[in-house]
Design a protein around this motif. Structure first.
Motif, short mmCIF file in Angstrom:
data_model
loop_
_atom_site.label_atom_id
_atom_site.label_comp_id
_atom_site.label_asym_id
_atom_site.label_seq_id
_atom_site.Cartn_x
_atom_site.Cartn_y
_atom_site.Cartn_z
N THR A 94 0.82 -1.22 0.00
CA THR A 94 0.00 0.00 0.00
C THR A 94 0.85 1.27 0.00
O THR A 94 0.54 2.23 -0.71
CB THR A 94 -0.96 -0.01 1.20
N LYS A 136 -7.05 -2.69 -2.89
CA LYS A 136 -7.43 -1.83 -1.78
C LYS A 136 -6.56 -2.15 -0.59
O LYS A 136 -6.07 -3.29 -0.50
CB LYS A 136 -8.92 -1.94 -1.47
N PRO A 137 -6.32 -1.23 0.25
CA PRO A 137 -6.70 0.17 0.14
C PRO A 137 -5.91 0.84 -0.99
O PRO A 137 -4.78 0.48 -1.26
CB PRO A 137 -6.34 0.78 1.49
N VAL A 151 -11.00 -0.56 -8.30
CA VAL A 151 -10.37 -0.94 -7.03
C VAL A 151 -10.80 -2.37 -6.73
O VAL A 151 -11.98 -2.69 -6.75
CB VAL A 151 -10.79 0.01 -5.90
N CYS A 172 -4.56 3.71 -1.17
CA CYS A 172 -3.32 4.36 -0.75
C CYS A 172 -3.31 4.52 0.76
O CYS A 172 -4.33 4.35 1.42
CB CYS A 172 -3.15 5.72 -1.42
N GLU A 229 -10.35 -5.96 -4.28
CA GLU A 229 -9.83 -6.51 -3.04
C GLU A 229 -8.88 -7.63 -3.42
O GLU A 229 -9.09 -8.34 -4.40
CB GLU A 229 -10.94 -6.99 -2.11
#
Length: 116
Positions: free
Chosen positions: A38, A61-62, A85, A64, A87
């Protein structure tokens, strides 16, 4: 795949690997999948957006780290490609669909299928 240490592992699975984002563009992928820690998302997104402001992006995700929200918003506000985005969990439908598509295309070995 952009990973300076994964070349041999990727080659064993018949996948291309690149040491940098710039080298990955030589492969001409249909989309860019940002799947790095991340804390590196903002940097990699910046590199991708600078190289191709129309690139379609998949970002784990996340998206950022909290400290990078303003920077990433700025990068994506001016970006002309699609941004999805995802997961990154092994059990996600997106991961399963991507793995199945890669398997169907002959781009994934049994050892890479993570038990599927």
């Amino acid at each position: 795949m952009v990973d300076p240490t994964a070349g041999a592992r990727a080659a064993a699975d018949g996948l291309p690997a690149a040491a940098t984002v710039v080298h990955a563009f030589d492969a001409g992928p249909d989309f860019r999948d940002v799947c790095v820690p991340t804390g590196a998302h903002a940097t990699v997104l910046g590199q991708v957006c600078a190289l191709d402001g129309q690139a379609d992006l998949v970002v784990e995700k996340p998206v950022c780290a909290p400290a990078d929200v303003t920077r990433v918003r700025g990068l994506l506000a001016g970006h002309g490609g699609r941004v999805v985005v995802s997961e990154n969990y092994h059990s996600s439908r997106v991961s399963a669909a991507v793995a199945q598509a890669a398997w169907n295309a002959g781009r994934l070995s049994r050892s890479s299928r993570c038990g599927r």
